[in-house]
Scaffold this active site. Structure first.
Site, PDB file in Angstrom:
ATOM      1  N   ARG A  87      -5.945   5.031   1.394  1.00  0.00           N
ATOM      2  CA  ARG A  87      -4.777   5.233   0.707  1.00  0.00           C
ATOM      3  C   ARG A  87      -4.655   6.571   0.159  1.00  0.00           C
ATOM      4  O   ARG A  87      -5.676   7.097  -0.440  1.00  0.00           O
ATOM      5  CB  ARG A  87      -4.536   4.093  -0.506  1.00  0.00           C
ATOM      6  N   GLU A 111       3.412   2.856   3.389  1.00  0.00           N
ATOM      7  CA  GLU A 111       3.269   1.666   2.852  1.00  0.00           C
ATOM      8  C   GLU A 111       4.561   1.280   1.896  1.00  0.00           C
ATOM      9  O   GLU A 111       4.786   2.401   1.199  1.00  0.00           O
ATOM     10  CB  GLU A 111       1.901   1.765   1.712  1.00  0.00           C
ATOM     11  N   GLU A 168      -1.841  -9.122  -8.847  1.00  0.00           N
ATOM     12  CA  GLU A 168      -1.317  -7.802  -9.461  1.00  0.00           C
ATOM     13  C   GLU A 168       0.076  -7.487  -9.124  1.00  0.00           C
ATOM     14  O   GLU A 168       0.344  -7.487  -7.860  1.00  0.00           O
ATOM     15  CB  GLU A 168      -2.204  -6.882  -9.062  1.00  0.00           C
ATOM     16  N   ARG A 169       0.907  -7.553 -10.046  1.00  0.00           N
ATOM     17  CA  ARG A 169       2.324  -7.237  -9.743  1.00  0.00           C
ATOM     18  C   ARG A 169       2.952  -8.373  -8.799  1.00  0.00           C
ATOM     19  O   ARG A 169       3.782  -8.092  -7.866  1.00  0.00           O
ATOM     20  CB  ARG A 169       2.652  -5.790  -8.863  1.00  0.00           C
ATOM     21  N   ASP A 216       5.679   6.359  -7.005  1.00  0.00           N
ATOM     22  CA  ASP A 216       5.023   4.977  -6.980  1.00  0.00           C
ATOM     23  C   ASP A 216       6.244   4.006  -6.897  1.00  0.00           C
ATOM     24  O   ASP A 216       6.575   3.252  -7.878  1.00  0.00           O
ATOM     25  CB  ASP A 216       4.612   4.671  -8.333  1.00  0.00           C
ATOM     26  N   HIS A 274      10.752   6.220 -13.179  1.00  0.00           N
ATOM     27  CA  HIS A 274       9.495   5.603 -14.016  1.00  0.00           C
ATOM     28  C   HIS A 274       9.857   5.630 -15.375  1.00  0.00           C
ATOM     29  O   HIS A 274       9.139   5.972 -16.152  1.00  0.00           O
ATOM     30  CB  HIS A 274       8.482   6.547 -13.703  1.00  0.00           C
ATOM     31  N   LYS A 331      -8.775   1.845  -1.767  1.00  0.00           N
ATOM     32  CA  LYS A 331      -8.097   2.629  -2.995  1.00  0.00           C
ATOM     33  C   LYS A 331      -9.267   3.405  -3.552  1.00  0.00           C
ATOM     34  O   LYS A 331     -10.116   2.722  -4.108  1.00  0.00           O
ATOM     35  CB  LYS A 331      -7.327   1.693  -3.767  1.00  0.00           C
ATOM     36  N   GLU A 373      -6.549   5.781 -10.124  1.00  0.00           N
ATOM     37  CA  GLU A 373      -6.389   4.773 -11.104  1.00  0.00           C
ATOM     38  C   GLU A 373      -7.954   4.047 -11.481  1.00  0.00           C
ATOM     39  O   GLU A 373      -7.803   2.826 -11.398  1.00  0.00           O
ATOM     40  CB  GLU A 373      -5.335   3.541 -10.709  1.00  0.00           C
ATOM     41  N   LYS A 384       2.297   5.644   0.513  1.00  0.00           N
ATOM     42  CA  LYS A 384       3.785   5.146  -0.102  1.00  0.00           C
ATOM     43  C   LYS A 384       4.922   5.883   0.311  1.00  0.00           C
ATOM     44  O   LYS A 384       4.887   7.048   0.367  1.00  0.00           O
ATOM     45  CB  LYS A 384       3.630   4.821  -1.927  1.00  0.00           C
ATOM     46  N   GLU A 397       8.033  -4.803  -8.228  1.00  0.00           N
ATOM     47  CA  GLU A 397       7.244  -4.436  -9.379  1.00  0.00           C
ATOM     48  C   GLU A 397       8.288  -3.693 -10.122  1.00  0.00           C
ATOM     49  O   GLU A 397       8.459  -3.662 -11.607  1.00  0.00           O
ATOM     50  CB  GLU A 397       6.239  -3.454  -8.943  1.00  0.00           C
TER      51      GLU A 397
HETATM   52  C1  BDP Z   1       1.213   0.823  -8.974  1.00  0.00           C
HETATM   53  C2  BDP Z   1       0.797  -0.478  -9.782  1.00  0.00           C
HETATM   54  C3  BDP Z   1      -0.728  -0.711  -9.797  1.00  0.00           C
HETATM   55  C4  BDP Z   1      -1.120  -0.501  -8.315  1.00  0.00           C
HETATM   56  C5  BDP Z   1      -0.860   0.642  -7.980  1.00  0.00           C
HETATM   57  C6  BDP Z   1      -1.494   0.944  -6.524  1.00  0.00           C
HETATM   58  O1  BDP Z   1       1.344  -0.424 -11.138  1.00  0.00           O
HETATM   59  O2  BDP Z   1      -0.728  -2.116 -10.417  1.00  0.00           O
HETATM   60  O3  BDP Z   1      -2.518  -0.868  -8.609  1.00  0.00           O
HETATM   61  O4  BDP Z   1       0.291   0.967  -7.777  1.00  0.00           O
HETATM   62  O5  BDP Z   1      -0.791   1.002  -5.574  1.00  0.00           O
HETATM   63  O6  BDP Z   1       2.267   0.763  -8.389  1.00  0.00           O
HETATM   64  O7  BDP Z   1      -2.828   1.198  -6.449  1.00  0.00           O
END
Ligand code: BDP
Length: 699
Positions: free
Chosen positions: A312, A374, A155-156, A352, A508, A275, A279, A347, A380
């Site tokens: 997280r 983090e 991912e990313r 983000d 963003h 996590k 999301e 983060k 990304e």
């Molecule tokens: C975002 C990303 C996503 C990640 C998410 C995360 O777009 O792919 O899953 O963060 O940190 O920046 O969990």
């Protein structure tokens, strides 16, 4: 004959010498695989005896010195029989007061290994001082987070597929596993979360745990602990329970048993990264419980073995009026309720990983909970593996930010390192940019970010300049001209990207499917995934009002920041549109209107991006052709993209401002309709192909 020798001396020898000097500037063309070691020949190190845990790391240290050409008489390694408290269990002392007999001492083997790498680095880069230096790490746990999926995608990730070849493990291993461990140890990284935070439950099956064990065994002599991301709903998937409620006895038993099984395989397992309720990931809130209930249940299972939970704080929901506020709203009320082996992983910014964000206010409002930063090493939001972006200045900006929590000097670094209040975990995490590409990171200069992350986690005081210079000398050439030119453009590169992508606190505004390239017009199912949620472009102006007349996110910052950010007159220019919605003709501090100032920032970004091509061309003689050409191709694309970004953003904003472009900026190359219709067919697992990007011309 004599005459011939004179000719030889006068003409031929200088030519030969000259050729050799320029040879010395060239690295063997190994496609950048050898990272900061300059040679991919790691046999000396690989072949050392690592069978006995009590000597394995020490044996590696000795082999490194040998490979570097130093005998035990020249550099002595000594394990202190009486522990020196100032050195701790990871630090070391290098005594170079007598340059013919360097002494490296430490309380532990791993301290000696770190001391050895530091000595070699300092010697190679001309930083070895003729005195006695003791070093200990800024953070005890310096962890990489791999967002690697079990199917091999990342991912990313923009540097190929996952390095972990799960289908081959545990029977077959690859040399890269050990090379990775060595590269990390050399820069002080001592932990790796192997799998994506969007975790599949299968990682906890015995089948996978055996594979994880194999990797852990390879990493151990290099001081690297393995951690795993877990799926909070694992008890449902793996044990057929009908709940994952953290207070349910069967769920608790599931986790206790699972943790016992893991430690059976991996006695020094580091712990879990989670996590949850973010999301669409499962979490304790699915059962009416809170983050502390979820984290503590896992922490209790790990506690007897010394494991930790990194929980997280990346949470947001479509209902929230301002996503930037949600982490504080959810976590601050729970302060003091988390176990001492839990750390909240935050983060750097409240949204983000944008090219520029203010620091997350959650760093400045927890008094009784372990918290850890983090950062994102993978690019990304900064051009994937196409843009040259040296990220240390961005991370350091966050770590050096003063939260004022305990008065002036309460920096994010000081708080998270436990310097201002009692904490039981000192840790930092970085989402890696590593894949199975031969050069590990996709962009040859993006290796600098892996390097810089490790060096920063070890020493948060080291400057961006010191670190980038070290990297360039170790991975490319120590020629002064090369180092000064390339470090100059790298140090500048993050600000350049901010300028041509999202100046003055914009954020963003990406094509939302893959986060590469501009998409200010994008409309998606969730409002908080749409760029317009963040830029709020309208006839009356631009930017997100987070002052008291808006979302009041400013109230989450301690004074004097709250007042400073609240007022557009005092808000730093670089965060202006993060905190304020301002008219297009708003008068900026430099006297320009907002509209013109935006144009000039985009133009500055375009101009700098173009200048990097010339800078790179001017150092061609110091770089092998493979890496020179690869980087050049990307720099050219980056400069074209800078124009693409400007065209897209400013033409789109113009539909609201109805103002003309100033006469002193370069002309647009595409119209808005064309730009809106342009679509890149990529997923969030890959970087675009250069040939698929919009056709732009550089003059
Ligand atoms: C975002 C990303 C996503 C990640 C998410 C995360 O777009 O792919 O899953 O963060 O940190 O920046 O969990």
């Amino acid at each position: 004959m004599k005459k011939f020798l004179i000719i030889l001396n006068a003409i031929i020898l200088p030519v030969i010498l000259c050729a050799c000097v320029s040879c010395a500037n060239f690295q063997s063309s190994d496609e950048g695989h050898s990272l900061w070691f300059k040679t991919s020949n790691t046999n000396v190190v690989k072949n050392v005896d690592k069978s006995d845990a009590d000597t394995a790391s020490l044996n590696i240290a000795k082999a490194e010195l040998k490979q570097y050409g130093k005998s035990e008489d020249e550099v002595e390694l000594s394990l202190l029989s009486t522990k020196d408290k100032n050195i701790g269990d990871q630090g070391y002392t290098i005594d170079a007061s007598d340059s013919s007999k360097i002494k490296i001492s430490a309380n532990t083997q791993i301290g000696l290994l770190y001391g050895t790498y530091a000595y070699i680095r300092n010697d190679k880069t001309g930083q070895l001082k003729n005195n006695v230096v003791t070093e200990t790490p800024s953070y005890n746990n310096r962890i990489l987070n791999h967002w690697d999926n079990l199917d091999g995608t990342i991912e990313r990730g923009y540097a190929g597929s996952s390095m972990w070849k799960w289908e081959e493990l545990p029977n077959k291993t690859r040399p890269e596993y050990e090379e990775y461990a060595r590269a990390n140890a050399a820069i002080g990284i001592n932990g790796a979360v192997l799998n994506n935070v969007n975790a599949k439950p299968e990682i906890l099956t015995s089948e996978y745990l055996e594979k994880v064990k194999t990797l852990a065994d390879i990493f151990r002599p290099y001081g690297i602990k393995v951690y795993l991301s877990i799926n909070f709903a694992s008890p449902k998937h793996l044990a057929n329970l009908d709940t994952a409620d953290p207070l349910n006895p069967q769920v608790i038993k599931f986790w206790n048993d699972k943790v016992a099984e893991i430690y059976n395989y991996i006695p020094d397992f580091g712990g879990f990264l989670v996590k949850a309720n973010s999301e669409s990931q499962a979490g304790p809130q699915d059962y009416g419980r809170n983050h502390a209930d979820g984290a503590n249940m896992l922490a209790d299972a790990l506690k007897p073995y010394g494991g930790i939970v990194m929980w997280r704080a990346f949470v947001y929901s479509p209902q929230s009026e301002d996503r930037a506020k949600q982490a504080v709203e959810e976590f601050q009320p729970l302060d003091g309720q988390f176990r001492d082996n839990v750390s909240i992983q935050i983060k750097n910014g409240p949204v983000d990983f944008q090219p520029r964000e203010p620091f997350s206010p959650l760093f400045g409002c927890m008094n009784k909970t372990n918290i850890m930063p983090e950062v994102q090493i993978t690019q990304e939001y900064l051009g994937h593996s196409i843009y040259m972006a040296y990220l240390h200045p961005m991370w350091k900006e966050c770590l050096d930010s003063d939260t004022y929590q305990y008065g002036s000097g309460s920096t994010v670094a000081a708080i998270t390192q436990g310097k201002l209040r009692q904490t039981s975990i000192s840790a930092i995490a970085g989402v890696t940019n590593i894949g199975d590409n031969a050069n590990w990171c996709g962009h040859d200069l993006a290796q600098a970010n892996w390097y810089a992350y490790g060096r920063m986690a070890w020493d948060t005081n080291a400057t961006s300049q010191q670190i980038v210079e070290e990297f360039l000398k170790l991975a490319f050439s120590d020629n002064e001209d090369f180092v000064s030119k390339v470090s100059g453009m790298m140090l500048d590169s993050r600000e350049t990207i901010v300028n041509y992508q999202e100046p003055y606190g914009l954020h963003h505004i990406f094509e939302m499917n893959h986060h590469y390239g501009p998409g200010p017009w994008d409309v998606l199912s969730r409002p908080d995934w749409c760029p317009s949620y963040y830029h709020k472009a309208a006839a009356d102006g631009l930017g997100f009002n987070r002052a008291s007349t808006g979302s009041n996110a400013v109230s989450q910052y301690n004074e004097p920041l709250k007042s400073l950010y609240s007022n557009p007159e005092t808000c730093p220019d670089e965060l202006l549109l993060w905190f304020h919605h301002l008219p297009w003709n708003y008068k900026m501090k430099n006297g320009e209107t907002l509209w013109n100032a935006l144009h000039h920032k985009y133009q500055a970004g375009i101009d700098s991006a173009k200048s990097y091509i010339d800078t790179w061309d001017s150092v061609k003689q110091y770089v092998d052709n493979t890496r020179f050409n690869r980087v050049r191709e990307k720099l050219v694309r980056q400069a074209k993209d800078a124009i693409w970004w400007r065209d897209a953003q400013m033409l789109y904003f113009q539909t609201f401002s109805n103002l003309p472009f100033p006469s002193d900026v370069s002309p647009t190359q595409k119209d808005l309709e064309w730009l809106e219709n342009f679509k890149l067919d990529i997923t969030n697992y890959e970087a675009p192909k250069i040939e698929d990007l919009p056709d732009y011309k550089l003059d």
